[in-house]
Write a protein that holds these residues in place. Structure first.
Motif: not given
Length: 452
Positions: A368-376, A390-396
Motif C-alpha cells: 500500500d502506498e499510503d501505509s507501507w502495509q503489504i496488502l496481498a 495471502s491477504e491482509a485485511h486492514n483498518i485505521s
C-alpha cells in the motif's frame, strides 16, 4: 538524483547486492507533504478519479465511538459498487493480482470480491510524519541490504528507489509504540470445520518509541510475547521474540515455554521457512505480518506501481459481534464480510538466491502506498507454480492513529485449505497503551510469568 515517483514506473529497479544507497536530497524530501503525502504516497487522485486525493486520512472516529470500544464501521452507508466473480473477472483482469485471479478461478462462484468506494483512510500521528521527513534525508541501507542506519520510528525510505527499500518500509512501518490484544487463529479443514487457537499478544516497539535513538535500542525493532489461552492442550505455551534490525549480524532471538515440560527453551529456528506454530504447515514463519525478518534469502526487484483491487477498510471483519463461525467457510473466508477497494500499490518481486533452500522460489508483494502495509502476496513453488495466496485485511484504528491488519490469511491452492489469524470472539479492543517496559520482555521475565 533519483527519478520522481510516478504511477506505473516503467524502469525495472533492482534490489541491492552490495553497497548502501545514498539518501535523497533535501530538495527531493520537500516533496513529502507537497505532491507526496508525508509517508511518500502520491497525494493526488488518479486520472479517472476512481482513486481520490489523500486529504489526511481518517483522523476522527465516528460519532458515538468511545475509547476502549472495538472500532465501529465509519462507513456503514457504503454499499458495494460491483462484485467481481469468476464469470466477469475478464472485465477487471488488469486491476487484479494473479493471486486473486487464481482464487476467483478456483473457488468461484463462492469466492467473489465486493468492490467498494475507495477511501484513503491511512493516517499516522504528526510526530511520525516528522520522522518520515527526517528519515528521507538520512536513512541508508547497510551493505547487502540486511539492515538500515540513520533512521528511527517509522519507514526509512518514503521515496524508495528499489525493492529492498520498499520491503524495509513495510518491516519498519509505524504500528504504535506498544499494543496488547487477544485474537484467534484457525486452519479449517477442507469441509470448513475448525478448532481455534486463542493467543494474547503483547508488543513493545523499541524502534518506534518517542525519543528513541537507533544507537540506544540494542539493534531491536520490537519485543513480542504471545501467551496461548486455548485450547487446553496448548494453554500456557509462551513464545518470546526479540526482533532484531540487522538479523545477519545479530539473529532474531526467540524462546518458547512448553507447559508440558515446564521449561523455557531457545528457538533458534523460528525464522524464514520454518512452519509458523499452529498453522498446520500452511504458512511459514516469515509470512507472519505478511513478511518479516531478514531479507537476505532473496533478490528484490521493484516492478513499479499498479492500480489494483485490494483488501481495505475491513471493518465488517473487525466488528465486535463477528464470531469465527461467521468468518470461516470451506476453502476461504466468508467473502460477504470482505471489502476491496482500488488503490495504488508498489509491486515487489522476490526471487530466491542461488543456494538458498527456502520453500518459496518466488514471491510477489503488493504494498500500500499510503501505509507501507503489504496488502496481498503470492508465493510460488520451485517449479514456478502459484502455490499460496495471502491477504491482509486492514483498518485505521482510532485510539492510536495506525493503519494495520485486523485479519490475515494464507490460502494454499494445492491443499485447498487456509490459515487465518485475527479472528475475534467478543475479545476486548486493541490496547495501544498497556504501559509495558522493555524489561518485561526478558527471558527471565517470561520464565517467571510461566510459573505463576
Amino acid at each position: 538524483m533519483r527519478s520522481p515517483i510516478v504511477a506505473g514506473v516503467a524502469a525495472v529497479l533492482l534490489g541491492l547486492s552490495g553497497q548502501a544507497l545514498s539518501k535523497v536530497t533535501a530538495a527531493e524530501a520537500q516533496r513529502l507533504g507537497a505532491d507526496l503525502t508525508p509517508v511518500g504516497a502520491e497525494r493526488g487522485a488518479n486520472a479517472s478519479g476512481t482513486i481520490p486525493e489523500w486529504t489526511g486520512g481518517l483522523t476522527q472516529p465516528p460519532a458515538g465511538w468511545r475509547k476502549g470500544q472495538v472500532e465501529a464501521n465509519p462507513f456503514p452507508q457504503d454499499e458495494a459498487l460491483f462484485v467481481i466473480t469468476a464469470d466477469n473477472l475478464d472485465l477487471y483482469r488488469d486491476r487484479l493480482s494473479d493471486g486473486h485471479i487464481a482464487m476467483l478461478e478456483k473457488y468461484g462462484p463462492d469466492f467473489f470480491m465486493p468492490v467498494y468506494r475507495t477511501r484513503r483512510t491511512a493516517a499516522f500521528p504528526e510526530h511520525v510524519y516528522g520522522k518520515s521527513r527526517e528519515n528521507a534525508v538520512t536513512a541508508e541501507l547497510l551493505d547487502n541490504g540486511n539492515g538500515v542506519r540513520n533512521t528511527i520510528m517509522t519507514s526509512p525510505f518514503p521515496i524508495p528507489a528499489n525493492g529492498l527499500e520498499v520491503i524495509w518500509n513495510h518491516i519498519l512501518r509505524y504500528r504504535g509504540e506498544e499494543i496488547r490484544f487477544r485474537s484467534s487463529s484457525a486452519t479449517p479443514q477442507v469441509d470448513g470445520s475448525f478448532n481455534p487457537v486463542v493467543n494474547d499478544y503483547s508488543y513493545f516497539f523499541a524502534y518506534s518509541q518517542k525519543g528513541a535513538e537507533l544507537a540506544e535500542i540494542d539493534n531491536k525493532i520490537f519485543y513480542l510475547k504471545t501467551d496461548t489461552i486455548a485450547p487446553s492442550s496448548l494453554a500456557g505455551t509462551i513464545t518470546l521474540v526479540h526482533e532484531t534490525l540487522d538479523q545477519v549480524r545479530s539473529p532474531r532471538l526467540a524462546w518458547r515455554y512448553d507447559a508440558g515440560s515446564r521449561r523455557l527453551r531457545r528457538s533458534p529456528n523460528l525464522a524464514y521457512e520454518t512452519d509458523l506454530p499452529n498453522s498446520s504447515s500452511l504458512r511459514s514463519v516469515d509470512q507472519k505480518d505478511m513478511y518479516n525478518g531478514a531479507p537476505n534469502q532473496y533478490d528484490w526487484e521493484l516492478k513499479g506501481k499498479r492500480e489494483l483491487f485490494v483488501p481495505y477498510n475491513a471493518y465488517k471483519l473487525h466488528g465486535p459481534t463477528v464470531k469465527p463461525e461467521d468468518v470461516i467457510r470451506a476453502g476461504h473466508i466468508n467473502q460477504e464480510l470482505a471489502r476491496y477497494e482500488l488503490h495504488r500499490v508498489w509491486v515487489v518481486e522476490a526471487r530466491r538466491r542461488t543456494g538458498i533452500g527456502h520453500i518459496y522460489d518466488r514471491r510477489v508483494f503488493y504494498v500500500d502506498e499510503d501505509s507501507w502495509q503489504i496488502l496481498a502476496s503470492e508465493e510460488y513453488d520451485a517449479e514456478g507454480n502459484l502455490w499460496r495466496v495471502s491477504e491482509a485485511h486492514n483498518i485505521s484504528y482510532y485510539s492510536e492513529p495506525v493503519f494495520w491488519t485486523t485479519m490475515e490469511m494464507t490460502y494454499d491452492l494445492k491443499a485447498a485449505r487456509y490459515y487465518v489469524d485475527g479472528l475475534d470472539d467478543g475479545f476486548p479492543a486493541y490496547d495501544f497503551n498497556p504501559g509495558f517496559r522493555d524489561s518485561e520482555f526478558t527471558a527471565s521475565s517470561a520464565r517467571r510469568a510461566a510459573r505463576r
